[in-house]
Enzyme design. Sequence first.
Site, mmCIF file in Angstrom:
data_model
loop_
_atom_site.group_PDB
_atom_site.id
_atom_site.type_symbol
_atom_site.label_atom_id
_atom_site.label_comp_id
_atom_site.label_asym_id
_atom_site.label_seq_id
_atom_site.Cartn_x
_atom_site.Cartn_y
_atom_site.Cartn_z
ATOM 1 N N TYR A 82 14.504 -5.160 15.494
ATOM 2 C CA TYR A 82 14.408 -5.044 14.036
ATOM 3 C C TYR A 82 15.607 -5.715 13.370
ATOM 4 O O TYR A 82 15.460 -6.498 12.419
ATOM 5 C CB TYR A 82 14.347 -3.563 13.674
ATOM 6 C CG TYR A 82 14.256 -3.274 12.196
ATOM 7 C CD1 TYR A 82 13.074 -3.467 11.497
ATOM 8 C CD2 TYR A 82 15.366 -2.788 11.491
ATOM 9 C CE1 TYR A 82 12.980 -3.189 10.137
ATOM 10 C CE2 TYR A 82 15.284 -2.487 10.135
ATOM 11 C CZ TYR A 82 14.093 -2.694 9.463
ATOM 12 O OH TYR A 82 14.014 -2.408 8.121
ATOM 13 N N ASN A 138 7.731 -8.140 1.496
ATOM 14 C CA ASN A 138 8.194 -6.776 1.806
ATOM 15 C C ASN A 138 7.606 -6.221 3.104
ATOM 16 O O ASN A 138 8.224 -5.360 3.733
ATOM 17 C CB ASN A 138 7.819 -5.872 0.622
ATOM 18 C CG ASN A 138 7.906 -4.404 0.967
ATOM 19 O OD1 ASN A 138 8.985 -3.827 1.003
ATOM 20 N ND2 ASN A 138 6.751 -3.792 1.260
ATOM 21 N N VAL A 173 0.112 -10.165 7.675
ATOM 22 C CA VAL A 173 0.955 -11.325 7.319
ATOM 23 C C VAL A 173 1.299 -12.179 8.543
ATOM 24 O O VAL A 173 1.700 -13.329 8.397
ATOM 25 C CB VAL A 173 2.252 -10.901 6.578
ATOM 26 C CG1 VAL A 173 1.925 -10.318 5.207
ATOM 27 C CG2 VAL A 173 3.105 -9.971 7.416
ATOM 28 N N SER A 197 0.824 -1.212 0.000
ATOM 29 C CA SER A 197 0.000 0.000 0.000
ATOM 30 C C SER A 197 0.858 1.262 0.000
ATOM 31 O O SER A 197 0.421 2.318 -0.445
ATOM 32 C CB SER A 197 -0.930 0.010 1.216
ATOM 33 O OG SER A 197 -0.186 -0.229 2.392
ATOM 34 N N SER A 201 17.446 -5.785 5.125
ATOM 35 C CA SER A 201 17.885 -4.408 5.406
ATOM 36 C C SER A 201 19.404 -4.434 5.589
ATOM 37 O O SER A 201 19.970 -5.491 5.914
ATOM 38 C CB SER A 201 17.238 -3.924 6.711
ATOM 39 O OG SER A 201 17.864 -2.740 7.176
#
Length: 244
Positions: A152, A87, A61, A11, A139
């Site tokens: 993360y 993604n 997800v 989106s 990343s």
Amino acid sequence: MKKVALVTGASRGIGRATAARLAKAGYAVGVNYYERQDKADELVSALTAAGCEAIAVQADVADRAAVDAMVRRVTDVFGPVTLLVNNAGVAGQALFQDITDELWNRYFAVNLNGMRHTIQAVLPSMIHEKSGCIVNISSIWGQHGASCEVTYSCTKHAIIGLTRSLAMELAPSGILVNCVAPGVIDTDMVQVLGQDTLRDLAAQTPLGRLGTPEDIAAAVAFLASDDASFITGQVLTSDGGFIG
Ligand code: NAP
């Protein structure tokens, strides 16, 4: 076989640019979103108006049942998924001592378990066809440490492990699994850093600018292209030279 792509988190940001790029390259695209239906619908309308095939498909997800339903919907409309772009992701900063179970578990649920759910949902048809392509978005913080981003960074390191191992397992089935590791990309995700920090990060980047979502979409499109048909288990870093 019809080229069908499913892009999670499409989106906004990198996913959105990737979905658009793939649609223009001839893929029928499932545009996954989580909360921003308006943004996903807007993209689908623009792509459809340009003569491309796309549908918006909602799913968290992290929710396996929702992912299974999403893949069934894309398959019903376009046929089996031949390209999966994982993604969707969440990020944020916290001191290690402030990391709660809730934050840790949610980051892993979305960034890592989400990939397991989508991959397991598309694999039966890919294995049946003995072909397919999976591109996971990691990343540079999956390749290097990042202060105040332990959770993360852990999820993004794990994605690289998943990619390398799964590539070995699926190579005999003719399925490619690769990773893109973006540097600092100018999307909603990094706005929390503030304009001064973003300017500093651009200045620290040897190419002198932040990346754009389109830069990453191009890397994904390359890994999905026939030119990359002998590449699997790799991490393609696109960061303007940031990590050297
Ligand atoms: P973004 O602008 O924050 O967009 C995130 C996207 O992920 C949105 O489409 C969002 O959907 C979706 N999403 C979030 N949680 C989801 C969930 N549970 N289920 C399904 N979709 C979900 O992020 P971005 O910067 O484009 O980042 C995309 C990917 O690139 C992430 O994996 C991120 O870690 C990675 N990355 C980004 C950078 C960077 O500098 N921007 C650098 C390296 C890696 P809704 O809008 O519908 O909520």
